[in-house]
Write a protein that holds these residues in place. Structure first.
Motif, PDB file in Angstrom:
ATOM      1  N   UNK A   1     -93.716  89.437  -0.498  1.00  0.00           N
ATOM      2  CA  UNK A   1     -92.361  89.956  -0.687  1.00  0.00           C
ATOM      3  C   UNK A   1     -91.288  88.906  -0.383  1.00  0.00           C
ATOM      4  N   UNK A   2     -90.121  89.135  -0.994  1.00  0.00           N
ATOM      5  CA  UNK A   2     -88.961  88.259  -0.817  1.00  0.00           C
ATOM      6  C   UNK A   2     -87.763  89.155  -0.554  1.00  0.00           C
ATOM      7  N   UNK A   3     -86.863  88.724   0.348  1.00  0.00           N
ATOM      8  CA  UNK A   3     -85.602  89.454   0.562  1.00  0.00           C
ATOM      9  C   UNK A   3     -84.468  88.585   0.050  1.00  0.00           C
ATOM     10  N   UNK A   4     -83.752  89.100  -0.898  1.00  0.00           N
ATOM     11  CA  UNK A   4     -82.636  88.329  -1.436  1.00  0.00           C
ATOM     12  C   UNK A   4     -81.668  89.269  -2.141  1.00  0.00           C
ATOM     13  N   UNK A   5     -80.403  88.946  -2.072  1.00  0.00           N
ATOM     14  CA  UNK A   5     -79.369  89.715  -2.777  1.00  0.00           C
ATOM     15  C   UNK A   5     -79.469  91.215  -2.499  1.00  0.00           C
ATOM     16  N   UNK A   6     -79.662  91.566  -1.263  1.00  0.00           N
ATOM     17  CA  UNK A   6     -79.726  92.977  -0.813  1.00  0.00           C
ATOM     18  C   UNK A   6     -80.914  93.721  -1.413  1.00  0.00           C
TER      19      UNK A   6
ATOM     20  N   UNK B   1     -89.121  95.072   7.734  1.00  0.00           N
ATOM     21  CA  UNK B   1     -88.651  95.568   6.434  1.00  0.00           C
ATOM     22  C   UNK B   1     -89.765  95.457   5.388  1.00  0.00           C
ATOM     23  N   UNK B   2     -90.452  94.349   5.428  1.00  0.00           N
ATOM     24  CA  UNK B   2     -91.509  94.120   4.435  1.00  0.00           C
ATOM     25  C   UNK B   2     -92.660  95.106   4.615  1.00  0.00           C
ATOM     26  N   UNK B   3     -92.910  95.457   5.882  1.00  0.00           N
ATOM     27  CA  UNK B   3     -93.967  96.442   6.131  1.00  0.00           C
ATOM     28  C   UNK B   3     -93.647  97.741   5.393  1.00  0.00           C
ATOM     29  N   UNK B   4     -92.419  98.179   5.575  1.00  0.00           N
ATOM     30  CA  UNK B   4     -92.003  99.437   4.945  1.00  0.00           C
ATOM     31  C   UNK B   4     -91.938  99.258   3.432  1.00  0.00           C
ATOM     32  N   UNK B   5     -91.335  98.145   3.007  1.00  0.00           N
ATOM     33  CA  UNK B   5     -91.167  97.926   1.562  1.00  0.00           C
ATOM     34  C   UNK B   5     -92.503  97.777   0.865  1.00  0.00           C
ATOM     35  N   UNK B   6     -93.473  97.196   1.573  1.00  0.00           N
ATOM     36  CA  UNK B   6     -94.779  96.981   0.932  1.00  0.00           C
ATOM     37  C   UNK B   6     -95.427  98.320   0.567  1.00  0.00           C
ATOM     38  N   UNK B   7     -95.144  99.322   1.440  1.00  0.00           N
ATOM     39  CA  UNK B   7     -95.656 100.649   1.118  1.00  0.00           C
ATOM     40  C   UNK B   7     -94.915 101.237  -0.074  1.00  0.00           C
TER      41      UNK B   7
ATOM     42  N   UNK C   1     -85.412  93.845  -1.851  1.00  0.00           N
ATOM     43  CA  UNK C   1     -86.723  93.327  -1.482  1.00  0.00           C
ATOM     44  C   UNK C   1     -87.621  93.495  -2.698  1.00  0.00           C
ATOM     45  N   UNK C   2     -88.255  92.397  -3.058  1.00  0.00           N
ATOM     46  CA  UNK C   2     -89.071  92.456  -4.279  1.00  0.00           C
ATOM     47  C   UNK C   2     -90.264  91.520  -4.148  1.00  0.00           C
ATOM     48  N   UNK C   3     -91.213  91.720  -5.065  1.00  0.00           N
ATOM     49  CA  UNK C   3     -92.380  90.853  -5.108  1.00  0.00           C
ATOM     50  C   UNK C   3     -91.935  89.524  -5.716  1.00  0.00           C
ATOM     51  N   UNK C   4     -92.319  88.447  -5.066  1.00  0.00           N
ATOM     52  CA  UNK C   4     -91.912  87.127  -5.522  1.00  0.00           C
ATOM     53  C   UNK C   4     -92.080  87.000  -7.043  1.00  0.00           C
ATOM     54  N   UNK C   5     -91.050  86.589  -7.711  1.00  0.00           N
ATOM     55  CA  UNK C   5     -91.111  86.395  -9.148  1.00  0.00           C
ATOM     56  C   UNK C   5     -90.724  87.620  -9.956  1.00  0.00           C
ATOM     57  N   UNK C   6     -90.543  88.763  -9.271  1.00  0.00           N
ATOM     58  CA  UNK C   6     -90.198  89.977 -10.020  1.00  0.00           C
ATOM     59  C   UNK C   6     -88.975  90.662  -9.401  1.00  0.00           C
ATOM     60  N   UNK C   7     -87.857  90.009  -9.392  1.00  0.00           N
ATOM     61  CA  UNK C   7     -86.675  90.563  -8.710  1.00  0.00           C
ATOM     62  C   UNK C   7     -86.221  91.892  -9.300  1.00  0.00           C
ATOM     63  N   UNK C   8     -86.467  92.105 -10.569  1.00  0.00           N
ATOM     64  CA  UNK C   8     -85.959  93.326 -11.190  1.00  0.00           C
ATOM     65  C   UNK C   8     -86.704  94.572 -10.729  1.00  0.00           C
ATOM     66  N   UNK C   9     -87.924  94.366 -10.243  1.00  0.00           N
ATOM     67  CA  UNK C   9     -88.738  95.523  -9.853  1.00  0.00           C
ATOM     68  C   UNK C   9     -88.620  95.842  -8.362  1.00  0.00           C
ATOM     69  N   UNK C  10     -87.618  95.253  -7.678  1.00  0.00           N
ATOM     70  CA  UNK C  10     -87.548  95.426  -6.231  1.00  0.00           C
ATOM     71  C   UNK C  10     -86.912  96.742  -5.819  1.00  0.00           C
ATOM     72  N   UNK C  11     -86.903  96.946  -4.466  1.00  0.00           N
ATOM     73  CA  UNK C  11     -86.169  98.091  -3.925  1.00  0.00           C
ATOM     74  C   UNK C  11     -84.931  97.571  -3.202  1.00  0.00           C
ATOM     75  N   UNK C  12     -83.827  98.313  -3.299  1.00  0.00           N
ATOM     76  CA  UNK C  12     -82.631  97.889  -2.568  1.00  0.00           C
ATOM     77  C   UNK C  12     -82.894  97.914  -1.066  1.00  0.00           C
ATOM     78  N   UNK C  13     -82.353  96.946  -0.383  1.00  0.00           N
ATOM     79  CA  UNK C  13     -82.579  96.840   1.061  1.00  0.00           C
ATOM     80  C   UNK C  13     -82.108  98.087   1.818  1.00  0.00           C
ATOM     81  N   UNK C  14     -80.946  98.670   1.475  1.00  0.00           N
ATOM     82  CA  UNK C  14     -80.524  99.879   2.207  1.00  0.00           C
ATOM     83  C   UNK C  14     -81.568 100.991   2.127  1.00  0.00           C
ATOM     84  N   UNK C  15     -82.225 101.066   0.993  1.00  0.00           N
ATOM     85  CA  UNK C  15     -83.238 102.114   0.827  1.00  0.00           C
ATOM     86  C   UNK C  15     -84.407 101.874   1.788  1.00  0.00           C
TER      87      UNK C  15
END
Lengths: 781, 330, 161
Positions: free
Chosen positions: A551-556, A536-542, A558-572
């Motif tokens: 990267x961190x996976x939490x609350x559905x 997942x992180x491979x894809x999300x990193x792109x 994936x985001x850069x550690x410390x920046x949860x608001x800028x993440x992508x939803x896991x389903x995406x």
């Protein structure tokens, strides 16, 4: 190291299976119903030992409504045994019946009444043979032989010797030899045994049954039925408790499968409570003689233990059962020079297996004797245990490195929280306090020494399905797997489905016997989830233009550690992976780091188990000396379980362990016999505890973070069951000033001890019991 | 486990029930609460042609106080008896005995007072499955000629295990039966044969209808003691009941009963005779204990969930405790 | 054996069926009505797994002839949740960790319900008396006791489940 940042791990989340269980939706084996299903019943030997001369099934076969009858002729000569060298049980008797209850024939009929009627129409010619019902008479030179190839009825012989035992004894300040005896105990899991088998037109058979290892069952059945393993599909089903009593393979599943194959219809076999008791497994009766030598500080320098186990009619897990009582104590206490002789002896009684408090006489003997020695030397029980307690980093006599060990903390915390020393020294009439200490393996080999594997697949909406071979006997393994996967994937537990314990669709797993599930299966699922997360992180990193490492996976999300608001939803991310042709497929496997050359009898040396749990329990009791009745007041139990993945579940394991190990196991639970007949095979007569007599229980979780365990977790609960038995035993002894050596401590045994106690060197003991002796080898005939 | 086949009748009057019973005698079995009988059916200890349920007979469930007695319909449930104000007022000992029966969820609401009184005597060699018994061999009670607990014995030693038995006996209860040519009333003590294979002096066509407990002429002090391996579910290993009336410091009435030893409860008449008329002293405790042990030695055999020796000792201990509590000597 | 007509209300629904006189209530509930939440653990009344409520009273369905339930109101575990909402006792058993293998759970919950209906404020002794005929081999009863206390005190619904 435990991460305070865990979202789910270490939290008391309710179990995922609880809802189906409180609504009645959860199906157990006996609840299954299929079209055209037949009912099976088993004809059992009415003799404890008899030659079978002839079985006439012709009249039963003609009874209207009977679809098939099977006998020993249908077994194709296969014998079952956990080990290649212990194959001694025909899954339907061929030439001999060896205990009252041995399976002689079985029928499948349209309903239970017809099946029972048919059993009456099977005529068996028996030639009754002399039988033996206890180890003393079984090993007598002129005893009848139960299995031709085993002289003196010695089924298993284990000998272990490490260090310079005799020399160490010579250097001891004090040497005591004492003998301890325990009667048979039983599981009495809530659900009686049941099997449903369904044979299909393609030749495959589906089987449902309470079990502690679907893959082990499938393998045994594939051998016995001579079907490829892929054709024997053990299915998942809710299981009503095991406690060691579902680990082995029983004739029931073989018989039921055979009947289904013969009739080409689904067949259900449900055991009565009595059948569950006598025809699955029960605990061993055990006689143990400990010779223990100490220095002036109470440090044990040498111990020789001789142990006789009444194994019943067949081997079952014999080599393990014979060794484990010793192994638990070579782990718990650091004794440099040890010698052990273990003999498992055949008798014409039901087959004995491993049980949650396997080895009562051995374990209670160790702690009772430590208290005796302490009294002679003027050293209190807590010090006696601390002086001898195992420490982390040490190696056991048979060569297991102990990576994590919180035994000292367990002893200290239970002593402190129960105010042990003050209560021990202040004498209140008929009140007593006692401490037990034990250690168990987190996984040991049974037959095959397999690890566990797991897969994780994703759904388009981001939910995941975990696929694992781990089975849940009721302890909460399903929840454990989902909790781990959810933690690793940053998903809520409700969005993770579990496929488990199904041999067709899940990879192998060693089974949930031997306390391995969290360590083995949990690690495998954790690794599968880590693997999926890395993908997942491979894809999300792109997608995030970030380094996967950050990267961190939490609350559905994936985001850069410390920046949860800028993440992508896991389903995406899951959908993006599909689009890219890199679907997320997690894989994980775990094999415990044990010495593959170690063998129970042939080579009892090397790393036995990767991790060991340790526990200490303090029990406080009040005895009515007039009736011998014991009231347990308070129990304080501590166990080093590595790390509590779910404290609510761990506490529940501790509390259940106190009930089974201490309250029932030491005060009440035993089978009583009249020749080969078990006098108390039922819930009414076998005395498992009710809610009324349970004491207050204070569970203490000690965490040492085992380097190999998932999040540092090891086995949880078993060390409490065993140390509870020892604690209750020592507490009753303390209350009356008598050291007890025959278990369980029923009211009549306590009354008897009060009347017969004898004193030697200021030590009062209850009974003179003939010691267990070394049995000299006899040339095989 | 399945029940054997039988026909079922649930008459709504006692007369109808008696008529069926007259027609079929021992082949028809009375079903009250069934909490014990159904288990016995499952074990094939009985396989009646007909089961007559008393469930619909309202007249058997009445509880009333007459001028001189408390009258309990035999079909009144244990819950109804234990919660009845008159029972609580006059005979709290009976409430205690009922509270100690098995477990609330098992017997309390289905079990009846008559059923507990006429509980089939129990034996560890008898209360077993059909398979178990058939592989063990027959006994007096299963059509054989020996006792499995005491070889060579000419009768059965099964144990009278009802919790209400010693209590009702200590309270001098009487039983009323219908059938067999009318109604008869006789003291409870006369109904026990002392033989486990036919424990009661009751005709096959008779039905227990009432239990009458005479109202005491002065306040009763009492005790009910029972010993079991667990505080719930289990049948007693031994039980004992004592009832006493002390007036002006003198023991005017005393009855001590020990039970769950053999087929019949034992009234310790000799203790009663020795103590009556005098001021109770602690000597009564030894007297009761010794007498109970002596009586138990003649009755108890190895047929329960504890050894013969233990049960004999405990008969003494419980008789002592019951005496002590009833006489205020504890 | 002649079959008899049995009429009863089970989980609020009127049921009419022909049963053999020797069928127990357990047989009819499990086999005819497929209410397999009623468990057979010992078949002699001792274990409590087959407990159901008959006219709001806890009974052992394995010790009761089906015909004795004629005209009665029967509640099994399947009838306890209403409209997909768990009963507070069910919620409490989930939240307090009172469920392990789950085989005794239906009987435990129904026996607890009968208690709370009879006595909404039971103390520990009352709870123990009500549950003394129900065996649990997994939990040591500690969390079961806590669950009944929580349901008594209305302390449920904390996990948002």
């Amino acid at each position: 190291m435990p991460d305070d940042d865990y979202k789910l791990i270490g939290k008391s989340v309710p179990r995922i299976d609880a809802r189906a269980k409180v609504t009645g939706e959860a199906l157990f084996t006996a609840d299954l119903k299929f079209p055209r299903m037949l009912v099976a019943k088993v004809l059992r030997s009415p003799h404890a030992h008899a030659r079978i001369l002839n079985v006439d099934t012709s009249r039963a076969e003609k009874l209207r409504g009977v679809h098939a009858v099977v006998t020993g002729k249908d077994t194709a000569g296969e014998k079952w045994g956990v080990f290649r060298y212990t194959r001694d049980q025909q899954l339907l008797c061929v030439d001999k019946a060896r205990y009252l209850g041995d399976e002689v024939a079985a029928v499948a009929a349209v309903d239970e009444e017809t099946a029972e009627e048919a059993l009456k129409l099977i005529f068996v010619d028996y030639e009754p043979l002399p039988a033996v019902f206890d180890f003393w008479s079984a090993v007598a030179p002129d005893a009848p032989r139960i299995h031709d190839e085993y002289p003196r009825n010695i089924n298993v012989e284990v000998k272990i010797e490490v260090g310079l035992v005799d020399e160490a004894f010579r250097n001891c300040r004090l040497v005591r030899e004492d003998t301890f005896l325990a009667e048979e105990d039983s599981y009495f899991m809530s659900e009686p045994y049941a099997v449903v088998a369904n044979c299909h037109a393609d030749g495959s058979v589906e089987i449902w049954m309470p079990n502690a290892s679907p893959h082990t069952k499938a393998k045994a059945l594939s051998n016995a039925l001579r079907l490829p393993l892929s054709q024997v599909n053990v299915r998942k089903i809710t299981i009503g408790g095991a406690f060691g009593g579902r680990s082995d393979v029983f004739p029931a599943e073989f018989i039921c499968s055979l009947l289904s194959i013969k009739t080409q219809r689904p067949v259900k076999l449900v055991y009565t409570r009595e059948e569950n008791t006598i025809a699955t497994r029960m605990g061993h009766a055990m006689l143990t003689t400990h010779k223990t030598g100490v220095d002036k500080n109470g440090k044990v320098l040498a111990r020789e233990s001789i142990c006789w186990l009444d194994g019943g009619a067949y081997s079952s897990t014999g080599p393990i059962a014979t060794s484990v009582p010793f192994l638990c104590h070579e782990q718990a206490y650091n004794v440099p020079n040890v010698r052990f002789y273990g003999y498992r002896i055949y008798t014409n009684k039901p087959v004995r297996g491993m049980i949650r408090i396997h080895g009562r006489s051995f374990a209670c003997g160790v702690d009772t004797q430590l208290d005796m020695i302490g009294e002679e030397l003027g050293i209190d029980p807590v010090t006696m245990r601390l002086v001898n307690a195992r420490r982390p980093g040490e190696t056991t006599p048979t060569g297991s490195h102990v990576a994590s060990c919180g035994l000292v903390e367990c002893i200290e915390q239970t002593a402190e929280q129960s105010n042990f020393l003050a209560k021990f020294k202040k004498s209140v009439p008929n009140r007593g306090i006692g401490m037990g200490v034990n250690s168990v393996q987190t996984g040991f080999p049974l037959g095959i020494r397999g690890g566990s594997q797991a897969f994780i697949k994703f759904h388009e909406d981001g939910g995941a399905t975990v696929i694992s071979g781990v089975v849940d006997n009721g302890q909460g393994n399903d929840n454990m797997l989902v909790q781990i996967a959810a933690e690793e994937l940053g998903l809520p537990m409700s969005e993770i489905r579990l496929i488990s314990a199904d041999t067709e669709s899940t990879p192998t797993d060693a089974g949930s016997y031997s306390m391995i599930s969290t360590f083995g299966g949990g690690n495998a699922v954790k690794r599968a989830a880590e693997d999926a997360r890395a993908q997942l992180f491979e894809v999300a990193s792109e997608m995030l233009e970030a380094d996967p490492e950050d990267l961190v996976a939490r609350d559905r999300k994936i985001f850069v550690r410390g920046a949860p608001d800028a993440g992508v939803p896991l389903p995406k991310v899951v959908r993006q992976a599909l689009l890219l042709g890199r679907p997320i497929m997690g894989r994980g496997a775990f094999n415990p780091d044990v010495d593959q050359r170690r063998e129970w009898i042939g080579n009892p040396s090397g790393q036995l188990s990767q991790a060991f749990s340790f526990g200490a329990t303090v029990a406080e009791v009040e005895v009515d000396p007039e009736t011998g009745q014991v009231k347990a007041l308070d129990v304080t139990c501590a166990q080093d379980c590595g790390f509590a993945l779910n404290p609510l579940i761990v506490e529940g394991q501790f509390e259940g362990s106190v009930a089974m190990g201490g309250q029932g196991g030491m005060l009440a639970e035993e089978h009583r016999w009249h020749n080969g007949h078990c006098l108390n095979p039922t819930m009414l007569e076998y005395k498992i505890p009710t809610i009324k007599e349970m004491p207050r229980i204070k569970p203490i979780i000690v965490e040492t973070i085992d380097p190999g365990g998932p999040y540092g977790a090891k086995e949880a609960g078993m060390s409490v069951a065993m140390s509870s038995a020892q604690a209750y035993c020592c507490a009753v002894g303390h209350a009356l000033g008598i050291y007890f050596n025959h278990y369980p401590l029923t009211p009549e045994r306590i009354r008897d001890a009060i009347e017969r106690k004898q004193e030697s060197k200021g030590i009062k003991t209850a009974w003179d019991i003939e010691p267990a002796r070394i049995i000299p080898p006899e040339p095989k005939s | 486990m399945r029940l054997p086949p039988f026909e079922y009748q649930a008459p709504s009057t006692l007369d109808e029930a008696l008529k069926i019973k007259r027609g079929q005698g021992a082949a028809a079995q009375i079903l009250a609460g069934g909490t014990d009988l159904i288990v016995n059916f499952k074990h094939r200890l009985f396989s009646p042609a007909t089961v007559i349920s008393l469930n619909n007979i309202a007249e058997l469930k009445r509880i009333e106080v007459t001028h001189d007695a408390l009258v309990l319909g035999a079909g009144a449930s244990l819950a109804e008896v234990a919660s009845h104000p008159a029972v609580n007022e006059h005979f709290p000992i009976l409430v205690k005995a009922i509270d100690s029966i098995g477990a609330l969820g098992i017997q309390r609401f289905r079990g009846t007072i008559g059923g507990n009184l006429l509980l089939q005597p129990r034996c560890i060699f008898y209360n077993q499955s059909h398979y178990w018994r058939m592989s063990k061999g027959l006994c007096h009670r299963t059509g054989g000629k020996d006792c499995l607990a005491l070889e060579g014995s000419d009768s059965c030693h099964s144990i009278c295990s009802g919790d209400t038995v010693p209590t009702l006996l200590a309270l001098s209860a009487q039983l009323a039966l219908a059938g067999g040519g009318g109604k008869r009333v006789a003291p409870l003590a006369e109904f026990f044969t002392g033989r486990g294979e036919s424990p009661w002096n009751i005709m096959p066509e008779e039905i227990l209808t009432e239990i009458r407990i005479p109202l005491p002429w002065a306040p009763i002090s009492w005790s009910y003691q029972r010993l079991a391996l667990r505080p719930a579910v289990d049948f007693p290993l031994v039980n004992a009941a004592a009832a006493a009336i002390v007036e002006k410091g003198k023991l005017e009435h005393f009855r001590l009963v020990i039970a769950a030893l053999g087929p019949a409860p034992m009234v310790l008449r000799e203790v009663e005779a020795r103590l009556k008329g005098a001021a109770p002293t602690r000597e009564a405790l030894d007297l009761a204990q010794d007498a109970a042990v002596r009586v138990a030695e003649g009755v108890v055999v190895a047929n329960a969930s504890a050894s013969k020796e233990y049960r004999i000792q405990m008969a003494g201990a419980l008789a002592r405790r019951a005496t002590g509590e009833a006489l205020g000597l504890a | 054996m002649q079959k008899h007509l049995l009429t009863m209300r089970v989980n609020g629904e009127q049921v009419e069926l022909a049963v053999r006189p020797n069928a127990t209530l357990l047989d009819v509930l499990r086999e005819d009505l497929e209410l397999t939440g009623v468990k057979e653990g010992c078949s002699e009344g001792a274990c409590g797994a087959c407990a159901v409520l008959m006219n709001n009273e806890p009974i052992r369905s394995c010790l009761t002839l089906a015909l004795e339930a004629n005209g009665a109101e029967i509640l099994t575990i399947e009838g306890l949740a209403t409209g997909g909402r768990l009963h507070p006792l069910q919620e409490a058993f989930v939240e307090q960790g009172a469920v392990q293998c789950g085989f005794c759970t239906p009987g435990m919950i129904l026996s607890s319900k009968a208690l709370l209906d009879r006595n909404p404020q039971p103390n520990d002794e009352d709870i123990k008396t009500a549950l003394a005929g129900s065996f649990c081999r997994c939990t040591g009863y500690a969390k079961i006791l806590e669950a009944v206390r929580a349901a008594r005190d209305g302390d449920v619904g904390n996990e948002g489940s």
